[in-house]
Motif scaffolding. Structure first.
Motif, PDB file in Angstrom:
ATOM      1  N   ILE A  41       0.856  -1.187   0.000  1.00  8.59           N
ATOM      2  CA  ILE A  41       0.000   0.000   0.000  1.00  8.59           C
ATOM      3  C   ILE A  41       0.889   1.233   0.000  1.00  8.59           C
ATOM      4  CG2 ILE A  41      -1.764   1.299   1.243  1.00  8.59           C
ATOM      5  CD1 ILE A  41      -2.759  -1.334   0.158  1.00  8.59           C
ATOM      6  N   ALA A  42       0.623   2.178  -0.866  1.00 11.23           N
ATOM      7  CA  ALA A  42       1.386   3.421  -0.925  1.00 11.23           C
ATOM      8  C   ALA A  42       0.565   4.556  -0.323  1.00 11.23           C
ATOM      9  CB  ALA A  42       1.762   3.760  -2.357  1.00 11.23           C
ATOM     10  N   LEU A  43       1.212   5.355   0.545  1.00  8.62           N
ATOM     11  CA  LEU A  43       0.625   6.601   1.033  1.00  8.62           C
ATOM     12  C   LEU A  43       1.306   7.751   0.309  1.00  8.62           C
ATOM     13  CD1 LEU A  43       0.415   6.206   4.942  1.00  8.62           C
ATOM     14  CD2 LEU A  43      -1.433   5.984   3.277  1.00  8.62           C
ATOM     15  N   VAL A  44       0.544   8.552  -0.406  1.00 12.34           N
ATOM     16  CA  VAL A  44       1.102   9.687  -1.133  1.00 12.34           C
ATOM     17  C   VAL A  44       0.360  10.951  -0.743  1.00 12.34           C
ATOM     18  CG1 VAL A  44       1.761   8.212  -3.077  1.00 12.34           C
ATOM     19  CG2 VAL A  44      -0.410   9.421  -3.152  1.00 12.34           C
ATOM     20  N   GLY A  45       1.020  12.069  -0.948  1.00 12.44           N
ATOM     21  CA  GLY A  45       0.435  13.358  -0.620  1.00 12.44           C
ATOM     22  C   GLY A  45       1.541  14.364  -0.364  1.00 12.44           C
ATOM     23  N   GLU A  46       1.170  15.620  -0.241  1.00  8.43           N
ATOM     24  CA  GLU A  46       2.169  16.666  -0.080  1.00  8.43           C
ATOM     25  C   GLU A  46       2.789  16.624   1.310  1.00  8.43           C
ATOM     26  OE1 GLU A  46      -0.291  20.619   1.084  1.00  8.43           O
ATOM     27  OE2 GLU A  46      -0.706  19.789  -0.895  1.00  8.43           O
ATOM     28  N   SER A  47       3.896  17.318   1.474  1.00  9.76           N
ATOM     29  CA  SER A  47       4.563  17.384   2.775  1.00  9.76           C
ATOM     30  C   SER A  47       3.606  17.954   3.814  1.00  9.76           C
ATOM     31  CB  SER A  47       5.804  18.284   2.683  1.00  9.76           C
ATOM     32  OG  SER A  47       6.706  17.768   1.744  1.00  9.76           O
ATOM     33  N   GLY A  48       3.580  17.311   4.982  1.00 10.34           N
ATOM     34  CA  GLY A  48       2.691  17.762   6.035  1.00 10.34           C
ATOM     35  C   GLY A  48       1.279  17.226   5.938  1.00 10.34           C
ATOM     36  N   SER A  49       1.027  16.304   4.990  1.00 15.92           N
ATOM     37  CA  SER A  49      -0.331  15.781   4.809  1.00 15.92           C
ATOM     38  C   SER A  49      -0.686  14.718   5.833  1.00 15.92           C
ATOM     39  CB  SER A  49      -0.496  15.206   3.398  1.00 15.92           C
ATOM     40  OG  SER A  49       0.374  14.114   3.184  1.00 15.92           O
ATOM     41  N   GLY A  50       0.312  14.211   6.576  1.00 17.97           N
ATOM     42  CA  GLY A  50       0.044  13.209   7.600  1.00 17.97           C
ATOM     43  C   GLY A  50       0.528  11.819   7.262  1.00 17.97           C
ATOM     44  N   PRO A 380      18.398  21.481  16.480  1.00 14.08           N
ATOM     45  CA  PRO A 380      17.108  21.198  17.132  1.00 14.08           C
ATOM     46  C   PRO A 380      16.817  22.128  18.294  1.00 14.08           C
ATOM     47  CG  PRO A 380      18.757  19.583  17.801  1.00 14.08           C
ATOM     48  CD  PRO A 380      19.397  20.435  16.735  1.00 14.08           C
ATOM     49  N   ARG A 381      17.810  22.881  18.750  1.00 15.75           N
ATOM     50  CA  ARG A 381      17.637  23.751  19.924  1.00 15.75           C
ATOM     51  C   ARG A 381      17.333  25.200  19.545  1.00 15.75           C
ATOM     52  NH1 ARG A 381      21.806  21.630  24.569  1.00 15.75           N
ATOM     53  NH2 ARG A 381      21.514  19.410  24.202  1.00 15.75           N
ATOM     54  N   MET A 382      17.273  25.460  18.254  1.00 16.38           N
ATOM     55  CA  MET A 382      17.006  26.822  17.800  1.00 16.38           C
ATOM     56  C   MET A 382      15.680  26.869  17.056  1.00 16.38           C
ATOM     57  SD  MET A 382      20.815  27.816  16.373  1.00 16.38           S
ATOM     58  CE  MET A 382      20.340  29.477  15.881  1.00 16.38           C
ATOM     59  N   SER A 383      14.971  27.973  17.197  1.00 11.71           N
ATOM     60  CA  SER A 383      13.750  28.154  16.428  1.00 11.71           C
ATOM     61  C   SER A 383      14.116  28.384  14.967  1.00 11.71           C
ATOM     62  CB  SER A 383      12.951  29.342  16.956  1.00 11.71           C
ATOM     63  OG  SER A 383      13.628  30.565  16.667  1.00 11.71           O
ATOM     64  N   VAL A 384      13.150  28.208  14.098  1.00 12.22           N
ATOM     65  CA  VAL A 384      13.396  28.395  12.672  1.00 12.22           C
ATOM     66  C   VAL A 384      13.843  29.828  12.378  1.00 12.22           C
ATOM     67  CG1 VAL A 384      12.196  28.572  10.457  1.00 12.22           C
ATOM     68  CG2 VAL A 384      11.929  26.527  11.850  1.00 12.22           C
ATOM     69  N   GLY A 385      13.224  30.789  13.055  1.00 10.31           N
ATOM     70  CA  GLY A 385      13.614  32.177  12.850  1.00 10.31           C
ATOM     71  C   GLY A 385      15.063  32.424  13.233  1.00 10.31           C
ATOM     72  N   ASP A 386      15.485  31.842  14.358  1.00 11.05           N
ATOM     73  CA  ASP A 386      16.869  32.011  14.804  1.00 11.05           C
ATOM     74  C   ASP A 386      17.844  31.306  13.856  1.00 11.05           C
ATOM     75  OD1 ASP A 386      16.100  33.526  16.970  1.00 11.05           O
ATOM     76  OD2 ASP A 386      16.064  31.828  18.367  1.00 11.05           O
ATOM     77  N   ILE A 387      17.449  30.137  13.316  1.00 12.26           N
ATOM     78  CA  ILE A 387      18.304  29.403  12.382  1.00 12.26           C
ATOM     79  C   ILE A 387      18.565  30.236  11.133  1.00 12.26           C
ATOM     80  CG2 ILE A 387      18.315  27.443  10.777  1.00 12.26           C
ATOM     81  CD1 ILE A 387      16.901  25.828  12.994  1.00 12.26           C
ATOM     82  N   ILE A 388      17.510  30.833  10.596  1.00 14.75           N
ATOM     83  CA  ILE A 388      17.657  31.626   9.372  1.00 14.75           C
ATOM     84  C   ILE A 388      18.415  32.916   9.656  1.00 14.75           C
ATOM     85  CG2 ILE A 388      16.383  32.850   7.560  1.00 14.75           C
ATOM     86  CD1 ILE A 388      14.161  30.761   7.905  1.00 14.75           C
ATOM     87  N   ARG A 422       7.926  30.831  12.266  1.00 24.03           N
ATOM     88  CA  ARG A 422       9.348  31.042  12.570  1.00 24.03           C
ATOM     89  C   ARG A 422       9.669  30.842  14.047  1.00 24.03           C
ATOM     90  NH1 ARG A 422       6.992  35.995  11.870  1.00 24.03           N
ATOM     91  NH2 ARG A 422       7.489  37.712  13.296  1.00 24.03           N
ATOM     92  N   PHE A 423       8.656  30.782  14.891  1.00 23.29           N
ATOM     93  CA  PHE A 423       8.893  30.562  16.320  1.00 23.29           C
ATOM     94  C   PHE A 423       8.888  29.070  16.682  1.00 23.29           C
ATOM     95  CE2 PHE A 423       6.654  34.672  15.849  1.00 23.29           C
ATOM     96  CZ  PHE A 423       7.696  35.506  16.242  1.00 23.29           C
ATOM     97  N   ARG A 424       8.600  28.214  15.704  1.00 26.98           N
ATOM     98  CA  ARG A 424       8.579  26.777  15.948  1.00 26.98           C
ATOM     99  C   ARG A 424       9.972  26.190  15.736  1.00 26.98           C
ATOM    100  NH1 ARG A 424       3.691  25.122  12.113  1.00 26.98           N
ATOM    101  NH2 ARG A 424       4.503  23.028  12.546  1.00 26.98           N
ATOM    102  N   TYR A 425      10.127  24.911  16.091  1.00 23.50           N
ATOM    103  CA  TYR A 425      11.421  24.225  16.010  1.00 23.50           C
ATOM    104  C   TYR A 425      11.408  23.195  14.884  1.00 23.50           C
ATOM    105  CZ  TYR A 425      12.656  26.531  20.361  1.00 23.50           C
ATOM    106  OH  TYR A 425      12.944  27.487  21.308  1.00 23.50           O
ATOM    107  N   PRO A 426      12.591  22.792  14.381  1.00 25.91           N
ATOM    108  CA  PRO A 426      12.649  21.902  13.214  1.00 25.91           C
ATOM    109  C   PRO A 426      11.825  20.629  13.333  1.00 25.91           C
ATOM    110  CG  PRO A 426      14.825  22.804  13.634  1.00 25.91           C
ATOM    111  CD  PRO A 426      13.945  23.255  14.767  1.00 25.91           C
ATOM    112  N   HIS A 427      11.770  20.019  14.542  1.00 22.88           N
ATOM    113  CA  HIS A 427      11.039  18.751  14.676  1.00 22.88           C
ATOM    114  C   HIS A 427       9.538  18.922  14.493  1.00 22.88           C
ATOM    115  CE1 HIS A 427      10.491  20.314  18.806  1.00 22.88           C
ATOM    116  NE2 HIS A 427       9.389  19.584  18.809  1.00 22.88           N
ATOM    117  N   GLU A 428       9.063  20.153  14.493  1.00 21.40           N
ATOM    118  CA  GLU A 428       7.636  20.409  14.317  1.00 21.40           C
ATOM    119  C   GLU A 428       7.235  20.530  12.847  1.00 21.40           C
ATOM    120  OE1 GLU A 428       5.880  23.169  17.356  1.00 21.40           O
ATOM    121  OE2 GLU A 428       7.996  23.617  17.735  1.00 21.40           O
ATOM    122  N   PHE A 429       8.194  20.318  11.943  1.00 21.61           N
ATOM    123  CA  PHE A 429       7.922  20.431  10.519  1.00 21.61           C
ATOM    124  C   PHE A 429       8.113  19.084   9.839  1.00 21.61           C
ATOM    125  CE2 PHE A 429       9.070  24.630  11.934  1.00 21.61           C
ATOM    126  CZ  PHE A 429       8.258  25.491  11.199  1.00 21.61           C
TER     127      PHE A 429
END
Length: 545
Positions: A41-50, A380-388, A422-429
């Protein structure tokens, strides 16, 4: 229903919610599907689709109690997995159910050799001697296409290419011949020839062992080749499911139709012979010593890059293609002075090969890289905004906090992400979203030269097309020069004006991309292109560019 006729895995009304900061977000919304014995069985869909969240729920690998299941059941061989303890799940993982993760570098232990990591999987679930374990490890490495496996037993993950690390992960997953294999983008980092080998291997093991396969991918060509049925996910829901041929030839849901129609449009930046050379190298070599014995004497070398010469002009895109381990990524790292090499490297008219780390630093703003493994390259310890913003604080220290914030917001918007995240962390994406964060970090400094190491490998078809369009627009707006490293020749054809084909550290063929795609001269290039575009034709009706 008896044990033979009932589904091996039955997921019913499964929901997954994440609880963070007093907020509850639904990642999976009442998903249901079955997997029969021996079925794919294949699960397909865009990033973040679950897709990945649904798969990780089967093995209870989500970050509990941050994650919860408001509804649903997951039955494996008739047994509901959700109420099981961690100890009970540990007995199933790697034995009855195995998983191949999307990002091998973060899944492999950097402190252990390849042999030890695969042997541990074997010895954890069955009594086996060290010599028998070594024999089985060599067999597995051979099956998944690792060349000269004896020389790789003592290697650490960082000493392997991205594709080789992925193959090690596949070997670990297959070690105990599980009843169900969950494959989360297992061919993402693999070139087309090895991809074909892995798919053939999985098909052979399915036929031989009656193994079931839950295959998560964004590559619709692979779905058509390997899957019996497909589930299309969007916004945490399965919007359509059915036999592959039926869904592909007569999709009923608008999202499925859009997914099948998505494809990057070939429109590379034209050659610009009148422009100055941004990056140039002559007879570049990167040789890694092979050390053995008590005194660790050098007995040979792995010639990762062996006498490569390139020249990339301003505003152009140089495509670099070849099998995993051919030296593509090593070449990019050497040009950026991120690893040691021999041979002159001239960047923006300045010789940078002999410079110290401190002397190279002023050039860093103008040379950036988007790494193949986005999760491994984001703190993993920096927010996305801080990383950029980190590069801005180093290379543009005079910016005010408001100016830096505005640049971060602009960069996130340009790569198609909500600036509010931008206030979230990489593992949340999702994996694809993390890849776009990596691109934002690279372009926020508006560099002159960017090495793109498989920048679309983690993206689904819709976002691949968007990312290619984004990279093209950024190139034209900022007059960027790219080195585009990829095994996806369809994407390379959409961006590259010049192409080099690498094998065993050497350039076997190079020239104008359009001409090379039409009339490759060497047998190796012809075989590489044939494998890639045969897959494309089989998968979604496209042909070579």
């Amino acid at each position: 229903m008896d044990a033979i006729s009932q589904p091996l895995l039955s997921v019913r009304d499964l929901s997954v919610a994440f609880h963070q900061g007093g907020r509850v977000s639904t990642a999976v919304d009442r998903v249901s599907f079955d997997i029969k014995r021996g079925e794919c069985i294949a699960l397909v869909g865009e990033s973040g689709s679950g897709k990945s969240v649904s798969a990780l729920s089967v093995l209870k690998l989500l970050p509990y109690p941050v994650a919860s299941h408001p509804s649903g059941s997951i039955r494996f061989k008739g047994r509901d997995l959700l109420p099981l303890s961690e100890g009970e799940m540990r007995e199933l993982r790697g034995s009855d159910i195995s998983i191949i993760f999307q990002e091998p570098m973060t899944s492999l232990n950097p402190l252990h050799t390849i042999e030890r990591q695969i042997s541990e999987i074997l010895q954890l679930h069955q009594p086996i001697s060290n010599s028998a374990a070594r024999t089985r490890v060599l067999e597995l490495l051979t099956q998944v296409g690792i060349p000269e496996p004896e020389t790789r037993l003592g290697s650490y993950p960082h000493q392997l290419s991205g594709g080789q690390r992925q193959r090690v992960m596949i070997a670990m997953a297959l070690a105990n011949e599980p009843d169900l294999l969950i494959a989360d983008e297992p061919t993402t980092a693999l070139d087309v020839t090895v991809q074909a080998q892995i798919l053939a291997l999985l098909a052979d093991i399915r036929a031989r062992l009656g193994m079931s396969l839950l295959f998560i991918t964004h590559d619709l060509g692979i779905v058509r080749r390997i899957a019996d049925r497909v589930c299309v996910m969007n916004g945490g829901k399965i919007v359509e499911q059915g036999p592959v041929e039926q869904v592909f030839t007569a999709p009923s849901h608008p999202y499925t139709k859009a997914l099948l129609a998505a494809e990057p449009k070939p429109d590379p930046a034209p050659p610009r012979p009148d422009q100055p050379v941004v990056m140039q190298a002559q007879d570049l070599k990167v040789w890694f010593p092979i050390k053995r014995g008590l005194f660790r004497s050098t007995v040979g070398h792995i010639k990762a890059v062996d006498g490569v010469s390139i020249a990339v002009r301003k505003g152009e895109t140089l495509g670099v293609v070849g099998e995993s381990g051919s030296g593509k990524t090593t070449l990019g790292l050497a040009l950026l002075r991120l690893i040691s090499s021999d041979g002159p490297i001239v960047f923006l008219g300045s010789e940078i090969q002999g410079l110290s780390f401190k002397q190279v630093r002023p050039f860093r703003r103008d040379m950036q890289i988007v790494f193949q493994d986005p999760f491994g390259s984001l703190s993993p310890r920096m927010s996305v905004g801080d990383i950029i913003a980190e590069g801005l604080s180093v290379h543009q220290p005079g910016l005010s906090e408001e100016e830096a914030e505005a640049k971060v917001v602009k960069a996130l918007t340009e790569v198609g992400l909500d600036p509010a995240t931008r206030f979230r962390y990489p593992h949340e994406f999702s994996g694809g979203q993390r890849q776009r964060i990596s691109v934002a970090r690279a372009v926020v400094l508006e560099p002159s030269f960017v090495v793109l190491d498989e920048p679309t490998s983690a993206l689904d078809m819709l976002f691949q097309a968007q990312m290619v369009a984004l990279l093209r627009d950024l190139q034209r707006k900022l007059d960027l020069t790219y080195m585009f490293i990829s095994h996806d020749l369809r994407v390379v054809a959409s961006l590259a004006s010049h192409l080099i084909v690498m094998r065993h550290g050497k350039v076997v063929e190079e020239g104008a991309a359009a001409q090379l795609f039409k009339a490759p001269k060497t047998d190796y290039t012809r075989a590489l292109f044939a494998a890639a575009f045969r897959n494309e034709t089989a998968g979604n009706g496209t042909a070579a560019p």
